[in-house]
Design an enzyme around this catalytic site. Structure first.
Site, short mmCIF file in Angstrom:
data_model
loop_
_atom_site.label_atom_id
_atom_site.label_comp_id
_atom_site.label_asym_id
_atom_site.label_seq_id
_atom_site.Cartn_x
_atom_site.Cartn_y
_atom_site.Cartn_z
N ILE A 96 26.32 35.83 78.95
CA ILE A 96 26.84 37.19 78.95
C ILE A 96 27.61 37.49 80.24
O ILE A 96 28.69 38.07 80.22
CB ILE A 96 25.68 38.22 78.80
CG1 ILE A 96 24.87 37.91 77.53
CG2 ILE A 96 26.21 39.66 78.77
CD1 ILE A 96 25.66 37.92 76.24
N CYS A 123 16.88 35.18 71.11
CA CYS A 123 16.69 36.64 71.04
C CYS A 123 15.63 37.06 70.05
O CYS A 123 14.65 37.71 70.41
CB CYS A 123 18.00 37.30 70.64
SG CYS A 123 19.30 36.96 71.80
N LYS A 127 18.08 47.98 71.55
CA LYS A 127 18.29 46.54 71.52
C LYS A 127 17.08 45.83 70.89
O LYS A 127 17.21 44.96 70.02
CB LYS A 127 18.51 46.03 72.94
CG LYS A 127 18.38 44.55 73.13
CD LYS A 127 19.58 43.80 72.60
CE LYS A 127 19.29 42.30 72.59
NZ LYS A 127 20.45 41.49 72.49
N HIS A 150 19.09 44.72 42.96
CA HIS A 150 18.75 46.15 43.04
C HIS A 150 19.61 46.78 44.15
O HIS A 150 19.78 46.17 45.21
CB HIS A 150 17.25 46.28 43.37
CG HIS A 150 16.77 47.70 43.35
ND1 HIS A 150 17.08 48.58 44.36
CD2 HIS A 150 16.02 48.38 42.46
CE1 HIS A 150 16.54 49.76 44.08
NE2 HIS A 150 15.89 49.66 42.92
N1 SAJ Z 1 17.01 33.34 59.79
C1 SAJ Z 1 16.23 33.12 58.67
N2 SAJ Z 1 16.52 33.83 57.53
C2 SAJ Z 1 17.54 34.74 57.49
C3 SAJ Z 1 18.32 34.97 58.65
C4 SAJ Z 1 18.03 34.25 59.81
O1 SAJ Z 1 15.29 32.31 58.66
O2 SAJ Z 1 17.75 35.32 56.43
C5 SAJ Z 1 16.72 32.60 61.04
C6 SAJ Z 1 17.90 31.73 61.50
O3 SAJ Z 1 17.90 30.49 60.84
C7 SAJ Z 1 17.61 31.63 62.99
C8 SAJ Z 1 17.00 32.97 63.33
O4 SAJ Z 1 16.56 33.52 62.10
O5 SAJ Z 1 16.67 30.60 63.26
C9 SAJ Z 1 17.93 33.96 64.06
O6 SAJ Z 1 19.24 33.91 63.53
P1 SAJ Z 1 20.16 35.22 63.32
O7 SAJ Z 1 21.45 34.81 62.74
O8 SAJ Z 1 19.38 36.21 62.55
O9 SAJ Z 1 20.33 35.87 64.79
P2 SAJ Z 1 20.87 35.34 66.24
O10 SAJ Z 1 19.65 35.05 67.07
O11 SAJ Z 1 21.88 34.28 66.13
O12 SAJ Z 1 21.60 36.67 66.83
C10 SAJ Z 1 20.88 37.90 66.88
C11 SAJ Z 1 21.78 39.01 66.32
N3 SAJ Z 1 21.00 40.23 66.10
C12 SAJ Z 1 20.93 40.82 64.87
O13 SAJ Z 1 21.49 40.38 63.90
C13 SAJ Z 1 20.11 42.07 64.80
C14 SAJ Z 1 22.93 39.28 67.29
O14 SAJ Z 1 23.73 40.38 66.85
C15 SAJ Z 1 22.37 39.63 68.69
O15 SAJ Z 1 23.43 39.87 69.63
C16 SAJ Z 1 21.59 38.42 69.15
O16 SAJ Z 1 20.50 38.19 68.23
C17 SAJ Z 1 21.10 38.71 70.57
O17 SAJ Z 1 21.70 38.19 71.53
O18 SAJ Z 1 20.18 39.54 70.72
#
Ligand code: SAJ
Length: 437
Positions: free
Chosen positions: A12, A257, A203, A241
């Protein structure tokens, strides 16, 4: 505000410092790692992020961005240091503490101080303000102190720094308005002003919301397995739905995160945060569940060999931080499996189990386990791969592969969240149309 000091040149801080430099600010970027400072001075950028190298070099060449190992007097200070989690699930705030302490000797009345690092609620108005007070200045009266968390997505950082909405939480309304003038000079999204603790909550709530929803999807997968049905079909139909959007089950939650931030809320208010803690524990338990599932498939096989596909924490990225794939692999090794792992996005891994081709990974393996659903894996040819293997077993923890094709190639296909009985029922009713077929 002409001169800005950015502390912590990571994912960042470096993009923020270079964006400010290219917007005409005189920026000093500070990091405690000498190696990093030398690399940046020599034009090497340690973070793979589209457009970042060009922007950092433009900043340095223009003279607007200088890098140093110590802060200097400035109009504004922005702290972007990491806040990882300790083994006891509490926030490691020592980097924030030392960054705050390092600017104390340089603080002047009227300075703006922004804490961007993700922190437990109450940190800005508590520990952070207390350290700034060591300057002899009053953080509520003499300084402008705010928390403005970063919310950008790795891979899109430069774009999202500018286009995302931002929240600025001030110790006082005047502080929030002061920070607004700095961010409004380069942010194109909306900027919302609040108090510091609300901004900290915003956040943490965003990432907790996602974590809890993933935990729900994972719990549905466990329930479906127990009931002998297929969660993926159930989710697909339920999501039609208009007010339902169930996320995807998987082998766990990784990244720097989502697997961390919910604990900061639990730390701040352990009593009322039962759901959050329970979701976190459930997601953390998923790798173990995957290992148990695989263990059942390997029963009776001597010296089992497993080909693990995918190492990064999510699809189509090269980031392995907190990756559940690594946890699964470590545990498989601990149970006596020989693992060879392949990930097209990971090139220079120091892990000795990583091989450079899919062929190397599957040769003589008993089972393929899909841990990260990179798009490239869709194009794999299970007929070719099956020929090279000792046994043809597939465990797909992401529902990421074309299963019919793998079945046609002779694979015994198992899917996380699929209790398998529905498949039998489906075969007895071949004309029934099911979603996702
Ligand atoms: N995952 C699942 N199932 C899903 C979605 C994700 O198992 O349906 C897993 C992914 O495989 C991964 C983990 O969750 O291991 C996290 O992935 P992600 O795509 O949900 O999130 P990050 O960590 O890449 O980024 C998040 C984002 N936050 C949100 O979507 C609320 C991003 O916008 C933030 O800036 C970032 O965290 C951060 O820096 O906080």
């Amino acid at each position: 505000m002409d001169k800005v000091c950015v502390l912590g040149l990571g994912y960042i801080g470096l993009p923020t410092a270079s964006v400010l430099a290219t917007h005409g600010y005189s920026v000093i970027g500070v990091d405690v790692k000498d190696k990093l400072i030398n690399q940046l001075r020599n034009g090497y950028v340690h973070i793979q992020e589209p457009g970042l190298k060009t922007m950092v070099q433009a900043g340095i060449n223009s003279g607007n961005l200088i890098v140093a190992d110590k802060p200097a007097a400035a109009d504004a200070f922005i702290i972007t240091v990491p806040t990882p989690i300790k083994p006891d699930k509490r926030a490691e705030l020592s980097y924030v503490e030392s960054a705050a302490r390092s600017i104390v000797p340089y603080l002047q009345p009227g300075n703006l101080i922004v804490l961007e690092s993700t922190v437990p609620p109450g940190t800005t108005a508590g520990m952070f303000a207390a350290i700034l007070q060591e300057s002899g200045l009053n953080p509520w009266q003499d300084l402008y102190v705010v928390h403005s968390p970063e919310r950008v997505l790795p891979g899109r950082i430069l774009e999202e720094l500018v286009s995302n909405d931002r929240v600025i939480g001030g110790l006082t309304p005047k502080a929030a308005r002061k920070a607004h003038t700095l961010y409004a000079s380069f942010v194109q999204g909306e900027i919302y002003l609040s108090d510091a603790t609300t901004a900290e909550m915003v956040k943490l709530m965003e990432n907790t919301y996602r974590d809890v929803n993933i935990a729900l999807a994972n719990e549905f997968a466990l329930v479906a397995e127990a009931l002998g049905t297929n969660v993926w079909q159930a989710i697909e139909i339920a999501n039609r739905h208009p007010r339902v959007n169930i996320l995807k089950p998987g082998p766990g939650v990784g990244g720097h995160c989502i697997a961390v931030d919910p604990w900061f809320l639990v730390q701040a208010a352990p009593g009322p945060s039962q759901l959050i803690a329970s979701a976190r524990r459930l997601n953390d338990r998923m790798p173990e569940h995957v290992v148990e599932k695989l263990g059942a498939l390997m029963t009776g096989i001597e010296n089992p060999r497993v080909a693990a596909l995918g190492l990064s924490y999510k699809s189509n990225v090269d980031d392995m931080r907190e990756s559940p794939a690594l946890t699964v692999i470590r545990w498989l090794q601990a149970t006596g499996c020989e693992v060879r792992a392949y990930d097209p996005h990971i090139k220079d891994s120091e892990l000795n189990i990583v091989v450079e081709s899919i062929e190397e990974a599957v040769t003589d393996a008993d089972c393929v386990i899909l841990l990260t659903d990179h798009s490239d894996f869709n194009d794999l040819d299970p007929f070719d791969l099956g020929q090279m293997m000792r046994r043809q077993i597939l465990l797909d923890t992401r529902n990421g592969l074309p299963h019919q094709r793998w079945k046609s190639a002779g694979f015994d296909v198992h899917i996380l969240g699929d209790g398998n009985k529905l498949a039998v029922w489906r075969e007895s009713l071949p004309n029934l149309e099911l979603v996702g077929e």
